[in-house]
Design a protein around this motif. Structure first.
Motif, PDB file in Angstrom:
ATOM      1  N   ALA A 398      -5.616   2.315  -3.738  1.00  0.00           N
ATOM      2  CA  ALA A 398      -6.258   3.440  -3.295  1.00  0.00           C
ATOM      3  C   ALA A 398      -5.820   2.362  -1.448  1.00  0.00           C
ATOM      4  O   ALA A 398      -4.868   2.979  -0.269  1.00  0.00           O
ATOM      5  CB  ALA A 398      -6.846   4.138  -2.846  1.00  0.00           C
ATOM      6  N   ALA A 399      -6.762   1.993  -0.966  1.00  0.00           N
ATOM      7  CA  ALA A 399      -7.206   0.877   0.206  1.00  0.00           C
ATOM      8  C   ALA A 399      -5.634   0.014   0.328  1.00  0.00           C
ATOM      9  O   ALA A 399      -5.649   0.242   1.757  1.00  0.00           O
ATOM     10  CB  ALA A 399      -8.598   0.754  -0.368  1.00  0.00           C
ATOM     11  N   LEU A 400      -5.929  -0.648  -0.888  1.00  0.00           N
ATOM     12  CA  LEU A 400      -4.969  -1.266  -0.591  1.00  0.00           C
ATOM     13  C   LEU A 400      -3.304  -0.747  -0.853  1.00  0.00           C
ATOM     14  O   LEU A 400      -2.212  -1.690   0.060  1.00  0.00           O
ATOM     15  CB  LEU A 400      -4.619  -2.252  -1.566  1.00  0.00           C
ATOM     16  N   ALA A 401      -3.091   0.604  -0.950  1.00  0.00           N
ATOM     17  CA  ALA A 401      -1.640   1.113  -0.291  1.00  0.00           C
ATOM     18  C   ALA A 401      -1.381   1.733   1.358  1.00  0.00           C
ATOM     19  O   ALA A 401      -0.190   1.395   1.375  1.00  0.00           O
ATOM     20  CB  ALA A 401      -1.665   2.274  -0.987  1.00  0.00           C
ATOM     21  N   THR A 402      -3.073   1.430   1.898  1.00  0.00           N
ATOM     22  CA  THR A 402      -2.724   1.481   3.164  1.00  0.00           C
ATOM     23  C   THR A 402      -2.472   0.386   3.853  1.00  0.00           C
ATOM     24  O   THR A 402      -2.022   0.565   5.158  1.00  0.00           O
ATOM     25  CB  THR A 402      -3.984   2.314   3.998  1.00  0.00           C
ATOM     26  N   LEU A 403      -2.699  -1.224   3.388  1.00  0.00           N
ATOM     27  CA  LEU A 403      -1.918  -1.992   4.430  1.00  0.00           C
ATOM     28  C   LEU A 403      -0.811  -2.447   4.077  1.00  0.00           C
ATOM     29  O   LEU A 403       0.025  -3.580   4.466  1.00  0.00           O
ATOM     30  CB  LEU A 403      -2.905  -3.334   3.593  1.00  0.00           C
ATOM     31  N   VAL A 404       0.119  -2.252   2.935  1.00  0.00           N
ATOM     32  CA  VAL A 404       1.569  -2.673   2.444  1.00  0.00           C
ATOM     33  C   VAL A 404       2.249  -1.603   3.003  1.00  0.00           C
ATOM     34  O   VAL A 404       2.433  -0.749   3.955  1.00  0.00           O
ATOM     35  CB  VAL A 404       1.662  -3.402   0.779  1.00  0.00           C
ATOM     36  N   ARG A 405       3.501  -2.708   3.107  1.00  0.00           N
ATOM     37  CA  ARG A 405       5.083  -1.783   3.592  1.00  0.00           C
ATOM     38  C   ARG A 405       5.139  -0.346   2.478  1.00  0.00           C
ATOM     39  O   ARG A 405       6.328   0.153   2.520  1.00  0.00           O
ATOM     40  CB  ARG A 405       5.815  -2.958   4.769  1.00  0.00           C
ATOM     41  N   SER A 406       5.067  -1.341   1.875  1.00  0.00           N
ATOM     42  CA  SER A 406       5.754  -0.713   0.254  1.00  0.00           C
ATOM     43  C   SER A 406       5.036  -0.981  -0.808  1.00  0.00           C
ATOM     44  O   SER A 406       4.751  -2.169  -1.402  1.00  0.00           O
ATOM     45  CB  SER A 406       7.673  -1.174   0.142  1.00  0.00           C
ATOM     46  N   PRO A 407       4.378   0.389  -1.637  1.00  0.00           N
ATOM     47  CA  PRO A 407       3.679   0.078  -2.349  1.00  0.00           C
ATOM     48  C   PRO A 407       4.102  -0.076  -4.493  1.00  0.00           C
ATOM     49  O   PRO A 407       4.170   0.331  -4.761  1.00  0.00           O
ATOM     50  CB  PRO A 407       2.574   1.683  -2.886  1.00  0.00           C
ATOM     51  N   VAL A 408       4.159  -0.992  -3.668  1.00  0.00           N
ATOM     52  CA  VAL A 408       5.366  -1.721  -5.305  1.00  0.00           C
ATOM     53  C   VAL A 408       4.899  -3.116  -6.079  1.00  0.00           C
ATOM     54  O   VAL A 408       4.309  -4.112  -5.490  1.00  0.00           O
ATOM     55  CB  VAL A 408       6.374  -2.386  -5.287  1.00  0.00           C
ATOM     56  N   LEU A 409       3.767  -3.126  -7.359  1.00  0.00           N
ATOM     57  CA  LEU A 409       3.072  -4.036  -8.528  1.00  0.00           C
ATOM     58  C   LEU A 409       3.775  -4.446  -8.885  1.00  0.00           C
ATOM     59  O   LEU A 409       4.156  -3.837  -9.905  1.00  0.00           O
ATOM     60  CB  LEU A 409       1.719  -2.815  -7.970  1.00  0.00           C
ATOM     61  N   LEU A 410       4.213  -5.416  -9.065  1.00  0.00           N
ATOM     62  CA  LEU A 410       4.665  -6.406  -9.982  1.00  0.00           C
ATOM     63  C   LEU A 410       3.748  -7.051 -10.943  1.00  0.00           C
ATOM     64  O   LEU A 410       3.158  -8.281 -10.700  1.00  0.00           O
ATOM     65  CB  LEU A 410       5.868  -7.473 -10.180  1.00  0.00           C
ATOM     66  N   ASP A 411       2.577  -6.674 -12.310  1.00  0.00           N
ATOM     67  CA  ASP A 411       1.669  -6.691 -12.683  1.00  0.00           C
ATOM     68  C   ASP A 411       2.638  -8.228 -14.074  1.00  0.00           C
ATOM     69  O   ASP A 411       3.047  -7.279 -14.929  1.00  0.00           O
ATOM     70  CB  ASP A 411       0.927  -5.920 -13.346  1.00  0.00           C
ATOM     71  N   ALA A 412       2.572  -9.384 -13.419  1.00  0.00           N
ATOM     72  CA  ALA A 412       3.445  -9.736 -14.282  1.00  0.00           C
ATOM     73  C   ALA A 412       2.375 -11.110 -15.243  1.00  0.00           C
ATOM     74  O   ALA A 412       2.917 -11.330 -15.963  1.00  0.00           O
ATOM     75  CB  ALA A 412       3.580 -11.267 -13.360  1.00  0.00           C
ATOM     76  N   ARG A 413       1.183 -10.134 -15.170  1.00  0.00           N
ATOM     77  CA  ARG A 413      -0.015 -10.977 -16.343  1.00  0.00           C
ATOM     78  C   ARG A 413      -0.038  -9.810 -16.936  1.00  0.00           C
ATOM     79  O   ARG A 413      -1.647 -10.263 -18.066  1.00  0.00           O
ATOM     80  CB  ARG A 413      -1.273 -11.501 -15.906  1.00  0.00           C
ATOM     81  N   ASN A 414       0.151  -8.338 -16.526  1.00  0.00           N
ATOM     82  CA  ASN A 414      -0.138  -7.206 -17.619  1.00  0.00           C
ATOM     83  C   ASN A 414      -1.266  -7.001 -17.879  1.00  0.00           C
ATOM     84  O   ASN A 414      -1.866  -6.584 -19.121  1.00  0.00           O
ATOM     85  CB  ASN A 414       0.706  -7.649 -19.034  1.00  0.00           C
TER      86      ASN A 414
END
Length: 454
Positions: A398-414
């Motif tokens: 939630a805190a990190l979402a306020t810093l990014v331009r677009s809240p999109v995560l690619l979790d390549a490590r699952n």
């Protein structure tokens, strides 16, 4: 007992410090004078859990010293552990044994009858026999044994002090007795001790690495199928891992393996099998290698799709540069390969790693590096999780979402919790898993928010 450890990379430094810690007198030898000076001062040149304290303690005790002289080593002890690298040859997939041969040739003029040379390096089967034949002409009475290492970067000290098994390949009772004496504390603690011939000992190491690599590539192949079928590879992995014949370890769909061992070891094993007429038996390893390498390109392509088909002018935060957590090693790091590919294709890439930033910068100075996660993610259009450090599981999405331009995560490590990230407003993507989107507010909640705004 007195012994030398020749080669002070990951394996050699850890082995030397651990042998000194259990009471042996150890002389570490390397041609890198700067590294020897650092080690002599009790400073580890690599990041490895617990190694700094262990090294400082054993150097201060006087049981561990370092030198650049093979002649001094031959005078110091009659048992010599070889821990030098066996990288992939530049002209083929075979192992480059120049460093192993160089140690043997450098030691030979100084050896006395009864000397035992113990290889710990990962080598093609038949190497011990070839070296023994070579030494027979130069220094009769010298014996070659093989004692492969099974260290995992990030837990190398623990793996040395409390190994799951000890494997020694010898050609005499004398060599077996020496190695049993060296590892007496481990054997007394119940560690299984396998005494066999050198060829079998050499094969145990490459067979183990090949099996684990196959397991990783298998679950990544299943993740590709799940992506195509709309299935969930994480549930599939847990379900098949519950079968005691299969087991859950190494069944985590993700970016695949890297580092200085698995990739070059399976290639060298396949190359050696071809040389001795057994190439068909391990032909599957070529596909294991291809599946693993493909995960890197698949990650880049998935990132491109998430950004609308182009990286130009887009900012991407990359979490992780080391090839695995607990290490600062970036050799053949899938994370760094992906980060470099994103940059080459037009993205502005900011990389964070708890330990490997300096090593990563030395290899890829063109990338931008951040000392904290927040700085890496500022105004990012996409966040990529590429090395599964525990620190990243502690991120507040939630805190990190306020810093990014677009809240999109690619979790390549699952490895991150997709539900908590989605609940915090992120669109979450991972290999082999259905996309998770932020929850859609109910109509009543939307109306209430609208009323509050007016």
């Amino acid at each position: 007992m007195r012994m030398t450890v020749i080669g002070t990379g990951y394996v050699g430094t850890v082995h030397a410090a651990c042998m000194a810690d259990i009471g042996h007198q150890v002389l570490g030898i390397d041609i890198d004078a700067e590294r020897i000076a650092s080690l002599s001062a009790g400073r580890a040149p690599i990041h490895e859990d617990g190694l700094d304290e262990l090294l400082a303690r054993t150097v201060a005790s006087g049981r561990l010293r370092f030198s650049t002289s093979l002649a001094e080593g031959a005078a110091f002890a009659g048992t010599h552990f070889m821990c030098v690298g066996t990288p992939q040859r530049p002209d083929s997939k075979a192992a480059d044994l120049r460093y192993v041969d160089s140690v043997v040739d450098g030691l030979a003029p100084h050896l006395r009858p009864g000397t035992l040379i113990v290889g710990k390096s990962t080598v093609p089967v038949g190497t011990a026999a070839r070296l023994a034949e070579r030494l027979a002409d130069m220094t009769p009475g010298t014996e070659v044994a093989w004692n492969p290492e099974f260290l995992r970067e990030g837990s190398a000290v623990e793996d040395t002090m409390r190994p799951e098994r000890l494997v020694v390949g010898v050609t005499s009772q004398h060599a077996e007795a020496v190695l049993r004496a060296i590892y007496a504390p481990m054997i007394a603690a119940g560690v299984p001790f396998f005494c066999t011939d050198p060829a079998t000992a050499e094969l145990v190491k490459v067979a183990a690495n090949s099996f684990l690599a196959t397991k990783i590539s298998f679950i990544n192949a299943m993740a590709e199928v799940c992506d195509a079928a709309g299935a969930d590879a994480s549930v599939l992995a847990r379900a098949i891992g519950a079968d005691s014949r299969i087991g859950p370890r190494f069944l985590a769909p993700g970016l695949g393996f890297g580092g200085s061992c698995f990739p070059k070891d399976i290639r060298a094993f396949a190359a050696r099998a071809e040389e001795i007429g057994a190439g068909e038996a391990v032909a599957f390893l070529h596909e294991v290698d291809r599946i693993n390498t493909r995960q890197r390109q698949r990650t880049v392509e998935r990132a491109r799709r998430l950004l609308g088909g182009s990286f130009t002018g887009r900012r991407i935060a990359v979490l992780g540069a080391a090839f695995k957590p607990g290490s600062d090693d970036v050799r053949d790091s899938p994370a760094l390969v992906v980060a470099a590919a994103l940059h080459q294709q037009g993205a502005e890439v900011r990389v964070h790693d708890p330990e490997a930033v300096d090593n990563a910068r030395a290899v890829h100075p063109e990338l931008t590096y951040a000392l904290d996660v927040d700085k890496a993610c500022e105004d990012a259009d996409l966040v990529l999780h590429l090395t599964d450090w525990p620190e990243y599981q502690d991120i507040d999405p939630a805190a990190l979402a306020t810093l990014v331009r677009s809240p999109v995560l690619l979790d390549a490590r699952n490895r991150l919790d997709p539900r908590s990230w989605a609940a915090a407003g992120w669109a979450v993507h991972a290999p082999g898993r259905p996309r998770l989107s932020p929850p859609v507010p109910s109509q009543a909640k939307v109306a209430a928010l609208a009323g509050g705004a007016s």
